[in-house]
Design a protein around this motif. Structure first.
Motif, PDB file in Angstrom:
ATOM      1  N   UNK A   3       0.894  -1.060  -0.105  1.00  8.22           N
ATOM      2  CA  UNK A   3       0.012  -0.151  -0.085  1.00  8.22           C
ATOM      3  C   UNK A   3       0.775   1.167   0.117  1.00  8.22           C
ATOM      4  N   UNK A   4       1.920   1.205   0.956  1.00  5.70           N
ATOM      5  CA  UNK A   4       2.782   2.515   0.941  1.00  5.70           C
ATOM      6  C   UNK A   4       3.408   2.832  -0.423  1.00  5.70           C
ATOM      7  N   UNK A   9       3.875   5.887  -5.415  1.00  8.60           N
ATOM      8  CA  UNK A   9       3.654   5.951  -7.003  1.00  8.60           C
ATOM      9  C   UNK A   9       2.641   6.535  -7.472  1.00  8.60           C
ATOM     10  N   UNK A  10       1.597   6.809  -6.820  1.00  4.60           N
ATOM     11  CA  UNK A  10       0.524   7.389  -7.657  1.00  4.60           C
ATOM     12  C   UNK A  10       0.686   8.933  -7.031  1.00  4.60           C
ATOM     13  N   UNK A  76      11.240  -3.635   6.577  1.00  9.93           N
ATOM     14  CA  UNK A  76      11.862  -2.714   7.540  1.00  9.93           C
ATOM     15  C   UNK A  76      10.570  -2.192   8.406  1.00  9.93           C
ATOM     16  N   UNK A  77      10.688  -0.866   8.883  1.00 14.02           N
ATOM     17  CA  UNK A  77       9.554  -0.459   9.725  1.00 14.02           C
ATOM     18  C   UNK A  77       8.462   0.178   8.793  1.00 14.02           C
ATOM     19  N   UNK A  78       7.375  -0.325   8.947  1.00 12.43           N
ATOM     20  CA  UNK A  78       6.030   0.191   8.295  1.00 12.43           C
ATOM     21  C   UNK A  78       5.853   1.651   8.689  1.00 12.43           C
ATOM     22  N   UNK A  85       6.724   9.194   3.881  1.00 16.80           N
ATOM     23  CA  UNK A  85       5.706   9.721   2.790  1.00 16.80           C
ATOM     24  C   UNK A  85       5.062  10.636   3.378  1.00 16.80           C
ATOM     25  N   UNK A  86       4.855  10.857   4.319  1.00 15.46           N
ATOM     26  CA  UNK A  86       3.931  12.316   5.137  1.00 15.46           C
ATOM     27  C   UNK A  86       4.747  13.494   5.279  1.00 15.46           C
TER      28      UNK A  86
END
Length: 143
Positions: A3-4, A9-10, A76-78, A85-86
């Motif tokens: 999902x990440x 990519x989107x 790794x860490x989600x 990302x944020x």
């Protein structure tokens, strides 16, 4: 695909489209009588391309395709991935607004927004490196 990675990519595709639209506006500024502040959008164009499109795409693909860390936590860490990302997107969006605003009205506080945007993007890069670093190894040892 995680999902990440899909979010990265989107988002990269959206930033590419926004950058291309902004590029058209900047090109039109040379032939049409557009407002004078349009020329101050040039740094935003470059940030949309390099941070929004290129960096975002690289971060997403690396999160997805680099070798696994362990079977329990293959990427790794989600949480650190989402923080990356944020932070990256918050910093970029703030930069896209603050850069032209600071150019139009220097000394109005937008300079500090640029500093905050740079710090957010730097934190994103640090978080990304911390999360991706263990995945760069010679071979998987079944850990």
């Amino acid at each position: 695909m995680p999902l990440l990675t899909r979010f990265h990519i989107k988002s990269a595709f959206l930033y590419l489209a926004a950058a291309m639209a902004l590029g058209i506006v900047l090109a039109l500024a040379g032939v049409l009588d557009l407002p004078g502040w349009v020329v101050y959008l040039s740094p935003a164009f470059f940030h949309l391309i390099m941070v929004g499109w290129v960096t975002q795409m690289i971060f997403g693909v690396i999160f997805w395709m680099f070798p696994i860390v362990t079977r329990a936590r293959p990427r790794g860490s989600e949480r650190l991935g989402w923080a990356t990302f944020i932070l990256l997107n918050a910093g970029l969006l703030l930069r896209v607004v603050a850069e032209p605003a600071n150019a139009v009205r220097p000394g109005s506080g937008w300079g500090w927004a640029l500093v905050v945007s740079a710090v957010l993007q730097w934190l994103a890069a640090v978080a990304f490196v911390i999360n991706a670093w263990p995945r760069v190894k010679e071979k998987y040892r079944g850990e």
